[in-house]
Design a protein around this motif. Sequence first.
Motif, PDB file in Angstrom:
ATOM      1  N   LYS A 239       0.807  -1.228   0.000  1.00 19.44           N
ATOM      2  CA  LYS A 239       0.000   0.000   0.000  1.00 19.44           C
ATOM      3  C   LYS A 239       0.836   1.273   0.000  1.00 19.44           C
ATOM      4  O   LYS A 239       0.445   2.272  -0.570  1.00 19.44           O
ATOM      5  CB  LYS A 239      -0.918   0.045   1.225  1.00 19.44           C
ATOM      6  N   GLY A 240       1.945   1.240   0.703  1.00 15.32           N
ATOM      7  CA  GLY A 240       2.773   2.436   0.841  1.00 15.32           C
ATOM      8  C   GLY A 240       2.865   2.862   2.294  1.00 15.32           C
ATOM      9  O   GLY A 240       2.611   2.077   3.199  1.00 15.32           O
ATOM     10  N   GLN A 241       3.212   4.108   2.512  1.00 17.45           N
ATOM     11  CA  GLN A 241       3.397   4.625   3.867  1.00 17.45           C
ATOM     12  C   GLN A 241       2.103   5.226   4.414  1.00 17.45           C
ATOM     13  O   GLN A 241       1.462   6.046   3.757  1.00 17.45           O
ATOM     14  CB  GLN A 241       4.486   5.700   3.863  1.00 17.45           C
ATOM     15  N   ALA A 242       1.742   4.808   5.621  1.00 17.89           N
ATOM     16  CA  ALA A 242       0.520   5.309   6.268  1.00 17.89           C
ATOM     17  C   ALA A 242       0.888   6.388   7.279  1.00 17.89           C
ATOM     18  O   ALA A 242       1.806   6.225   8.076  1.00 17.89           O
ATOM     19  CB  ALA A 242      -0.213   4.179   6.970  1.00 17.89           C
ATOM     20  N   THR A 243       0.157   7.479   7.232  1.00 22.19           N
ATOM     21  CA  THR A 243       0.273   8.553   8.212  1.00 22.19           C
ATOM     22  C   THR A 243      -0.924   8.428   9.138  1.00 22.19           C
ATOM     23  O   THR A 243      -2.060   8.271   8.676  1.00 22.19           O
ATOM     24  CB  THR A 243       0.248   9.923   7.504  1.00 22.19           C
ATOM     25  N   TRP A 244      -0.695   8.514  10.435  1.00 20.39           N
ATOM     26  CA  TRP A 244      -1.738   8.255  11.415  1.00 20.39           C
ATOM     27  C   TRP A 244      -2.228   9.528  12.094  1.00 20.39           C
ATOM     28  O   TRP A 244      -1.499  10.526  12.190  1.00 20.39           O
ATOM     29  CB  TRP A 244      -1.236   7.262  12.455  1.00 20.39           C
ATOM     30  N   TYR A 245      -3.468   9.453  12.585  1.00 18.26           N
ATOM     31  CA  TYR A 245      -4.094  10.553  13.317  1.00 18.26           C
ATOM     32  C   TYR A 245      -4.638  10.043  14.645  1.00 18.26           C
ATOM     33  O   TYR A 245      -5.148   8.922  14.729  1.00 18.26           O
ATOM     34  CB  TYR A 245      -5.279  11.130  12.528  1.00 18.26           C
ATOM     35  N   ASN A 246      -4.561  10.895  15.657  1.00 16.22           N
ATOM     36  CA  ASN A 246      -5.256  10.650  16.912  1.00 16.22           C
ATOM     37  C   ASN A 246      -6.659  11.227  16.750  1.00 16.22           C
ATOM     38  O   ASN A 246      -6.846  12.227  16.059  1.00 16.22           O
ATOM     39  CB  ASN A 246      -4.553  11.352  18.078  1.00 16.22           C
ATOM     40  N   ILE A 247      -7.628  10.593  17.393  1.00 20.08           N
ATOM     41  CA  ILE A 247      -8.998  11.101  17.363  1.00 20.08           C
ATOM     42  C   ILE A 247      -9.289  11.707  18.738  1.00 20.08           C
ATOM     43  O   ILE A 247      -9.055  11.069  19.768  1.00 20.08           O
ATOM     44  CB  ILE A 247     -10.003   9.978  17.031  1.00 20.08           C
ATOM     45  N   ILE A 248      -9.782  12.933  18.725  1.00 18.05           N
ATOM     46  CA  ILE A 248     -10.034  13.654  19.977  1.00 18.05           C
ATOM     47  C   ILE A 248     -11.453  14.202  19.965  1.00 18.05           C
ATOM     48  O   ILE A 248     -11.887  14.813  18.985  1.00 18.05           O
ATOM     49  CB  ILE A 248      -9.023  14.809  20.143  1.00 18.05           C
ATOM     50  N   GLY A 249     -12.188  13.977  21.056  1.00 16.98           N
ATOM     51  CA  GLY A 249     -13.544  14.522  21.161  1.00 16.98           C
ATOM     52  C   GLY A 249     -14.224  14.085  22.432  1.00 16.98           C
ATOM     53  O   GLY A 249     -13.930  13.013  22.973  1.00 16.98           O
ATOM     54  N   ASN A 250     -15.125  14.907  22.930  1.00 21.06           N
ATOM     55  CA  ASN A 250     -15.839  14.636  24.177  1.00 21.06           C
ATOM     56  C   ASN A 250     -14.878  14.301  25.318  1.00 21.06           C
ATOM     57  O   ASN A 250     -15.072  13.350  26.065  1.00 21.06           O
ATOM     58  CB  ASN A 250     -16.873  13.515  23.991  1.00 21.06           C
ATOM     59  N   ASP A 251     -13.808  15.084  25.416  1.00 22.26           N
ATOM     60  CA  ASP A 251     -12.800  14.948  26.491  1.00 22.26           C
ATOM     61  C   ASP A 251     -12.085  13.603  26.499  1.00 22.26           C
ATOM     62  O   ASP A 251     -11.606  13.159  27.534  1.00 22.26           O
ATOM     63  CB  ASP A 251     -13.437  15.207  27.867  1.00 22.26           C
ATOM     64  N   LYS A 252     -12.032  12.945  25.350  1.00 22.87           N
ATOM     65  CA  LYS A 252     -11.298  11.675  25.252  1.00 22.87           C
ATOM     66  C   LYS A 252     -10.364  11.720  24.057  1.00 22.87           C
ATOM     67  O   LYS A 252     -10.523  12.526  23.154  1.00 22.87           O
ATOM     68  CB  LYS A 252     -12.263  10.497  25.123  1.00 22.87           C
TER      69      LYS A 252
END
Length: 162
Positions: free
Chosen positions: A60-73
């Motif tokens: 697939k190639g290189q994956a860039t990741w994200y954190n998910i933030i919402g409702n104080d979590k």
Amino acid sequence: LFSFLSNTHKETIMKAVWNGLVIAESDDTFYIEYTHYFPAESVNMEYLQLSDHVTRYTYKGQATWYNIIGNDKRFRNGACTFRHPSPAFATLQNRLAFFGNVKVVKSDHERNQGLLPKIMQKMTPGKTYTHHKIAPQQQVPNAAQEQEQQQHQNPVRGNGFV
């Protein structure tokens, strides 16, 4: 190459939900390796924060990741994208996928809020309806014209008709 690469049917809206928040919603997801990839424009980016985590997949190639933030979590590395996917997975460019405890489910929104629901409201439950395709120049005959056509096609003998 991969038999499990498919585009969802355009009448199915999928949504990604985490911690009571709709993170993404679209009728244009790609389903690859048991994962829905949402178009970037359908993702609520206010809930995502770029992570320092990066992974490399041979095909697939290189994956860039994200954190998910919402409702104080915060959910670390809950989403990823392939900014420059391999040629075989070019369809993943500008799309995001969600993992872990992010639930991807069918949305309860109606796909077509235009003409079809209005027609369906006028339909009688239990009645059978048929669909007739009419050529652009063809006119729908009114009841009198239809009766006249039937009489010419099915003449009755003895009543003045041949």
